[in-house]
Design a protein around this motif. Structure first.
Motif, short mmCIF file in Angstrom:
data_model
loop_
_atom_site.label_atom_id
_atom_site.label_comp_id
_atom_site.label_asym_id
_atom_site.label_seq_id
_atom_site.Cartn_x
_atom_site.Cartn_y
_atom_site.Cartn_z
N ILE A 196 1.05 -13.99 -23.37
CA ILE A 196 2.18 -14.86 -23.68
C ILE A 196 2.67 -15.57 -22.43
O ILE A 196 2.91 -16.77 -22.43
N ALA A 197 2.78 -14.82 -21.32
CA ALA A 197 3.25 -15.41 -20.07
C ALA A 197 2.27 -16.46 -19.54
O ALA A 197 2.69 -17.51 -19.03
N VAL A 198 0.98 -16.20 -19.65
CA VAL A 198 -0.03 -17.16 -19.17
C VAL A 198 0.01 -18.44 -20.01
O VAL A 198 -0.01 -19.56 -19.45
N VAL A 199 0.06 -18.31 -21.33
CA VAL A 199 0.11 -19.49 -22.20
C VAL A 199 1.40 -20.28 -21.93
O VAL A 199 1.38 -21.51 -21.83
N ALA A 200 2.52 -19.58 -21.80
CA ALA A 200 3.79 -20.26 -21.51
C ALA A 200 3.72 -21.00 -20.18
O ALA A 200 4.22 -22.13 -20.06
N CYS A 201 3.10 -20.39 -19.19
CA CYS A 201 2.96 -21.01 -17.88
C CYS A 201 2.14 -22.29 -17.98
O CYS A 201 2.55 -23.34 -17.46
N ALA A 202 1.01 -22.22 -18.63
CA ALA A 202 0.15 -23.41 -18.78
C ALA A 202 0.88 -24.51 -19.54
O ALA A 202 0.84 -25.69 -19.15
N TRP A 203 1.57 -24.14 -20.60
CA TRP A 203 2.29 -25.12 -21.41
C TRP A 203 3.43 -25.75 -20.61
O TRP A 203 3.64 -26.96 -20.65
N ASP A 204 4.16 -24.92 -19.87
CA ASP A 204 5.29 -25.40 -19.07
C ASP A 204 4.81 -26.34 -17.96
O ASP A 204 5.45 -27.37 -17.70
N LEU A 205 3.71 -26.00 -17.33
CA LEU A 205 3.17 -26.88 -16.28
C LEU A 205 2.76 -28.23 -16.84
O LEU A 205 2.94 -29.26 -16.20
N LYS A 206 2.22 -28.22 -18.05
CA LYS A 206 1.73 -29.47 -18.65
C LYS A 206 2.85 -30.31 -19.25
O LYS A 206 2.87 -31.53 -19.09
N THR A 207 3.82 -29.68 -19.92
CA THR A 207 4.82 -30.43 -20.69
C THR A 207 6.26 -30.24 -20.22
O THR A 207 7.14 -30.94 -20.70
N ARG A 208 6.49 -29.28 -19.35
CA ARG A 208 7.84 -28.88 -18.91
C ARG A 208 8.67 -28.34 -20.07
O ARG A 208 9.89 -28.41 -20.07
N ARG A 209 7.99 -27.80 -21.05
CA ARG A 209 8.65 -27.15 -22.19
C ARG A 209 7.83 -25.91 -22.55
O ARG A 209 6.65 -25.84 -22.27
N ILE A 210 8.49 -24.96 -23.20
CA ILE A 210 7.82 -23.77 -23.69
C ILE A 210 8.08 -23.70 -25.19
O ILE A 210 9.24 -23.70 -25.61
N PRO A 211 7.04 -23.68 -26.02
CA PRO A 211 7.25 -23.75 -27.47
C PRO A 211 7.98 -22.53 -28.03
O PRO A 211 7.74 -21.40 -27.63
N GLN A 212 8.84 -22.80 -28.99
CA GLN A 212 9.58 -21.72 -29.65
C GLN A 212 8.66 -20.78 -30.41
O GLN A 212 8.94 -19.59 -30.52
N LEU A 213 7.58 -21.32 -30.95
CA LEU A 213 6.63 -20.46 -31.66
C LEU A 213 6.13 -19.36 -30.73
O LEU A 213 5.97 -18.21 -31.14
N LEU A 214 5.91 -19.71 -29.47
CA LEU A 214 5.44 -18.72 -28.50
C LEU A 214 6.54 -17.75 -28.12
O LEU A 214 6.31 -16.53 -28.05
N THR A 215 7.75 -18.24 -27.86
CA THR A 215 8.82 -17.36 -27.38
C THR A 215 9.44 -16.53 -28.50
O THR A 215 9.47 -15.31 -28.42
N LEU A 216 9.89 -17.19 -29.54
CA LEU A 216 10.52 -16.44 -30.63
C LEU A 216 9.48 -15.71 -31.47
O LEU A 216 9.70 -14.56 -31.87
N GLY A 217 8.34 -16.36 -31.70
CA GLY A 217 7.25 -15.68 -32.41
C GLY A 217 6.72 -14.50 -31.62
O GLY A 217 6.44 -13.43 -32.19
N GLY A 218 6.60 -14.68 -30.31
CA GLY A 218 6.15 -13.58 -29.45
C GLY A 218 7.12 -12.42 -29.46
O GLY A 218 6.72 -11.24 -29.49
N ALA A 219 8.42 -12.72 -29.45
CA ALA A 219 9.43 -11.66 -29.48
C ALA A 219 9.38 -10.90 -30.81
O ALA A 219 9.38 -9.66 -30.83
N LEU A 220 9.30 -11.64 -31.90
CA LEU A 220 9.23 -11.01 -33.23
C LEU A 220 7.96 -10.16 -33.35
O LEU A 220 7.99 -9.03 -33.86
#
Length: 170
Positions: free
Chosen positions: A11-35
């Motif tokens: 989750i952290a690696v995907v979030a990092c790659a996404w954040d570097l590319k778009t400067r955003r982290i998708p909710q599906l990854l954060t909230l879905g990952g938490a759930l």
């Protein structure tokens, strides 16, 4: 490494790659990952493990809430630390938050140095502290993420670093 640690790191690696590319982290990854973390812990450890996962999520959110409320972090960064807490639990997410803060400080200095922004950044800290002394701790609009013209950090990078150090040391 346990399954929870591997998923958390993914989750952290995907979030990092996404954040570097778009400067955003998708909710599906954060909230879905938490759930998914809460469900995983309930299925593999029962209600007590599920409750520890919920507490880990809550602690992760709480750690970064003040910097977010003051305009220094994005909501995706807060939710990402919450998702990591759901997988690693409350004590480990405290360590992730501490290591991420240290890594974020180092990264901020590096970025400020390489972009010729260090003097302005140090000045902004001074202005912010003076503002807080006079007005109480609240956002200073001119230097929040929304209004600042300075370089922005993809804060998932320090969060990934904090996660890796925590998993390595614990």
């Amino acid at each position: 490494m346990s399954v929870a640690q591997v998923v958390c790191l993914a989750i952290a690696v995907v979030a990092c790659a996404w954040d570097l590319k778009t400067r955003r982290i998708p909710q599906l990854l954060t909230l879905g990952g938490a759930l998914a973390g809460v469900v995983f812990h309930i299925l593999n450890g029962g209600w007590d493990a599920g409750m520890a996962s919920v507490v880990g999520w809550t602690v992760g959110i709480a750690i970064f809430f003040l910097p977010f409320a003051l305009g220094g972090l994005g909501a995706g960064d807060v939710k990402l630390l919450g998702a990591i807490g759901a997988w690693l639990g409350p004590m480990n997410v405290v360590w992730v938050g501490l290591y991420a803060g240290a890594a974020g400080g180092i990264l901020a200095i590096f970025v400020a140095l390489t972009r010729g922004y260090l003097i302005q950044a140090v000045g902004n800290v001074g202005v912010m502290l003076a503002y807080w002394r006079l007005n109480g701790v609240r956002p200073l609009p001119e230097i929040t993420l929304e209004h600042s013209r300075g370089p922005r950090l993809a804060y998932a990078v320090p969060i990934l670093a904090g996660t890796m150090v925590t998993l390595w040391l614990r």
